[in-house]
Design a protein around this motif. Structure first.
Motif, PDB file in Angstrom:
ATOM      1  N   CYS A  18     -39.458   4.971   2.368  1.00  0.00           N
ATOM      2  CA  CYS A  18     -38.718   4.505   3.555  1.00  0.00           C
ATOM      3  C   CYS A  18     -37.800   3.348   3.193  1.00  0.00           C
ATOM      4  O   CYS A  18     -36.645   3.290   3.630  1.00  0.00           O
ATOM      5  CB  CYS A  18     -39.691   4.091   4.671  1.00  0.00           C
ATOM      6  SG  CYS A  18     -40.496   5.498   5.452  1.00  0.00           S
ATOM      7  N   LYS A  19     -38.309   2.418   2.398  1.00  0.00           N
ATOM      8  CA  LYS A  19     -37.506   1.270   1.976  1.00  0.00           C
ATOM      9  C   LYS A  19     -36.309   1.757   1.152  1.00  0.00           C
ATOM     10  O   LYS A  19     -35.184   1.279   1.326  1.00  0.00           O
ATOM     11  CB  LYS A  19     -38.369   0.306   1.164  1.00  0.00           C
ATOM     12  CG  LYS A  19     -37.644  -0.939   0.740  1.00  0.00           C
ATOM     13  CD  LYS A  19     -38.574  -1.875  -0.025  1.00  0.00           C
ATOM     14  CE  LYS A  19     -37.845  -3.102  -0.487  1.00  0.00           C
ATOM     15  NZ  LYS A  19     -38.713  -3.982  -1.278  1.00  0.00           N
ATOM     16  N   SER A  20     -36.543   2.711   0.278  1.00  0.00           N
ATOM     17  CA  SER A  20     -35.466   3.265  -0.551  1.00  0.00           C
ATOM     18  C   SER A  20     -34.404   3.938   0.317  1.00  0.00           C
ATOM     19  O   SER A  20     -33.198   3.747   0.115  1.00  0.00           O
ATOM     20  CB  SER A  20     -36.060   4.265  -1.547  1.00  0.00           C
ATOM     21  OG  SER A  20     -35.034   4.899  -2.262  1.00  0.00           O
ATOM     22  N   ILE A  25     -29.104   3.890   3.079  1.00  0.00           N
ATOM     23  CA  ILE A  25     -28.312   4.018   4.306  1.00  0.00           C
ATOM     24  C   ILE A  25     -27.608   2.717   4.647  1.00  0.00           C
ATOM     25  O   ILE A  25     -26.431   2.702   5.011  1.00  0.00           O
ATOM     26  CB  ILE A  25     -29.206   4.473   5.487  1.00  0.00           C
ATOM     27  CG1 ILE A  25     -29.693   5.893   5.252  1.00  0.00           C
ATOM     28  CG2 ILE A  25     -28.456   4.360   6.807  1.00  0.00           C
ATOM     29  CD1 ILE A  25     -30.760   6.346   6.218  1.00  0.00           C
ATOM     30  N   ASN A  26     -28.284   1.608   4.520  1.00  0.00           N
ATOM     31  CA  ASN A  26     -27.746   0.317   4.954  1.00  0.00           C
ATOM     32  C   ASN A  26     -27.132  -0.490   3.814  1.00  0.00           C
ATOM     33  O   ASN A  26     -26.706  -1.611   4.034  1.00  0.00           O
ATOM     34  CB  ASN A  26     -28.852  -0.535   5.591  1.00  0.00           C
ATOM     35  CG  ASN A  26     -29.427   0.103   6.819  1.00  0.00           C
ATOM     36  OD1 ASN A  26     -28.799   0.939   7.433  1.00  0.00           O
ATOM     37  ND2 ASN A  26     -30.631  -0.294   7.174  1.00  0.00           N
ATOM     38  N   GLY A  27     -27.111   0.031   2.643  1.00  0.00           N
ATOM     39  CA  GLY A  27     -26.678  -0.781   1.515  1.00  0.00           C
ATOM     40  C   GLY A  27     -27.784  -1.762   1.196  1.00  0.00           C
ATOM     41  O   GLY A  27     -28.946  -1.418   1.207  1.00  0.00           O
ATOM     42  N   ASN A  28     -27.424  -2.982   0.934  1.00  0.00           N
ATOM     43  CA  ASN A  28     -28.435  -4.000   0.630  1.00  0.00           C
ATOM     44  C   ASN A  28     -28.968  -4.678   1.884  1.00  0.00           C
ATOM     45  O   ASN A  28     -29.837  -5.540   1.806  1.00  0.00           O
ATOM     46  CB  ASN A  28     -27.859  -5.059  -0.332  1.00  0.00           C
ATOM     47  CG  ASN A  28     -27.611  -4.463  -1.699  1.00  0.00           C
ATOM     48  OD1 ASN A  28     -28.313  -3.560  -2.117  1.00  0.00           O
ATOM     49  ND2 ASN A  28     -26.607  -4.972  -2.393  1.00  0.00           N
ATOM     50  N   ALA A  29     -28.414  -4.330   3.046  1.00  0.00           N
ATOM     51  CA  ALA A  29     -28.858  -4.954   4.297  1.00  0.00           C
ATOM     52  C   ALA A  29     -30.213  -4.388   4.695  1.00  0.00           C
ATOM     53  O   ALA A  29     -30.496  -3.219   4.498  1.00  0.00           O
ATOM     54  CB  ALA A  29     -27.838  -4.700   5.397  1.00  0.00           C
ATOM     55  N   THR A  30     -31.050  -5.243   5.275  1.00  0.00           N
ATOM     56  CA  THR A  30     -32.380  -4.788   5.713  1.00  0.00           C
ATOM     57  C   THR A  30     -32.325  -4.073   7.055  1.00  0.00           C
ATOM     58  O   THR A  30     -33.281  -3.427   7.452  1.00  0.00           O
ATOM     59  CB  THR A  30     -33.346  -5.980   5.817  1.00  0.00           C
ATOM     60  OG1 THR A  30     -32.784  -6.947   6.703  1.00  0.00           O
ATOM     61  CG2 THR A  30     -33.577  -6.598   4.454  1.00  0.00           C
ATOM     62  N   ILE A  43     -27.237   4.361  13.356  1.00  0.00           N
ATOM     63  CA  ILE A  43     -26.303   4.808  12.312  1.00  0.00           C
ATOM     64  C   ILE A  43     -25.424   5.955  12.798  1.00  0.00           C
ATOM     65  O   ILE A  43     -24.235   6.024  12.481  1.00  0.00           O
ATOM     66  CB  ILE A  43     -27.049   5.173  11.005  1.00  0.00           C
ATOM     67  CG1 ILE A  43     -26.074   5.339   9.834  1.00  0.00           C
ATOM     68  CG2 ILE A  43     -27.847   6.446  11.144  1.00  0.00           C
ATOM     69  CD1 ILE A  43     -25.527   4.073   9.310  1.00  0.00           C
ATOM     70  N   VAL A  44     -25.982   6.861  13.599  1.00  0.00           N
ATOM     71  CA  VAL A  44     -25.195   7.985  14.125  1.00  0.00           C
ATOM     72  C   VAL A  44     -24.110   7.465  15.056  1.00  0.00           C
ATOM     73  O   VAL A  44     -22.946   7.896  14.987  1.00  0.00           O
ATOM     74  CB  VAL A  44     -26.107   9.011  14.845  1.00  0.00           C
ATOM     75  CG1 VAL A  44     -25.282  10.079  15.533  1.00  0.00           C
ATOM     76  CG2 VAL A  44     -27.080   9.645  13.855  1.00  0.00           C
ATOM     77  N   ALA A  45     -24.458   6.506  15.928  1.00  0.00           N
ATOM     78  CA  ALA A  45     -23.466   5.919  16.839  1.00  0.00           C
ATOM     79  C   ALA A  45     -22.371   5.202  16.043  1.00  0.00           C
ATOM     80  O   ALA A  45     -21.183   5.282  16.382  1.00  0.00           O
ATOM     81  CB  ALA A  45     -24.133   4.963  17.811  1.00  0.00           C
ATOM     82  N   ALA A  46     -22.754   4.516  14.957  1.00  0.00           N
ATOM     83  CA  ALA A  46     -21.766   3.820  14.119  1.00  0.00           C
ATOM     84  C   ALA A  46     -20.817   4.821  13.455  1.00  0.00           C
ATOM     85  O   ALA A  46     -19.599   4.608  13.394  1.00  0.00           O
ATOM     86  CB  ALA A  46     -22.471   2.968  13.070  1.00  0.00           C
ATOM     87  N   LEU A  47     -21.351   5.931  12.964  1.00  0.00           N
ATOM     88  CA  LEU A  47     -20.508   6.964  12.339  1.00  0.00           C
ATOM     89  C   LEU A  47     -19.576   7.601  13.369  1.00  0.00           C
ATOM     90  O   LEU A  47     -18.400   7.869  13.072  1.00  0.00           O
ATOM     91  CB  LEU A  47     -21.382   8.032  11.678  1.00  0.00           C
ATOM     92  CG  LEU A  47     -22.090   7.589  10.393  1.00  0.00           C
ATOM     93  CD1 LEU A  47     -23.070   8.661   9.928  1.00  0.00           C
ATOM     94  CD2 LEU A  47     -21.094   7.263   9.302  1.00  0.00           C
TER      95      LEU A  47
END
Length: 170
Positions: A18-20, A25-30, A43-47
């Motif tokens: 999950c962390k991977s 998906i988020n890059g280095n952001a948590t 993420i879907v709304a952002a895309l």
């Protein structure tokens, strides 16, 4: 091995995956707060927000085949047409056997000094428009090439054959 250990190993492995995935998906952001979109919680709304911006031309990537500018781009059809037109302009009138750089290179035998090679070859030709100074071997080769005889073998072209004939009558 106790069941609790197996379940803990499974939970650790799932958490690692999950962390991977979250990092992928988020890059280095948590979390999604690092997105440069209004929608930061999904993420879907952002895309979808990004797609709507591109569709509306808000990203600066407006397709405009009638203009050439830093704020627009041509369609792939227009780009392909421009490339074809440029190639055609470059090769207009060239025979099919010489309309690519590879064919031209082959035609000049991949000779980087082609101009010098041709100039040297032309300098080694018998001229018909000017006198030349040829070495004895060059003169022999030129005569052999055209089937001529050297002057020593044909004699003096200024010989008066009437005199020779008259002398022969005596």
């Amino acid at each position: 091995m106790p069941l609790i250990t197996r379940v803990q190993d499974l939970a650790t492995r799932i958490a690692t995956e999950c962390k991977s995935l979250r990092t992928m998906i988020n890059g280095n952001a948590t979390d999604l707060s690092a997105l440069n979109t209004t929608a930061k919680n999904n993420i879907v709304a952002a895309l979808n927000e990004l797609k709507a911006a591109v569709d509306a031309g808000a990203s600066g990537a407006v397709i405009d085949d009638a203009a050439t500018a830093s704020s627009t781009t041509w369609s792939s059809t227009k780009i392909s047409g421009e490339i074809t037109a440029a190639l055609n302009a470059l090769t207009t009138g060239a025979p099919a056997a010489l309309d690519t750089l590879a064919e031209l290179a082959a035609a000049i035998a991949d000779d980087a000094n082609y101009a010098g090679t041709v100039t040297t070859a032309l300098g080694n030709r018998v001229r018909v428009d000017a006198s030349q100074s040829l070495t004895a071997p060059q003169q022999t080769q030129a005569r052999d090439n055209i089937g001529a005889q050297e002057a020593a073998l044909i004699g003096d072209p200024d010989t008066n054959f009437v005199t020779t004939f008259t002398t022969g009558l005596v």
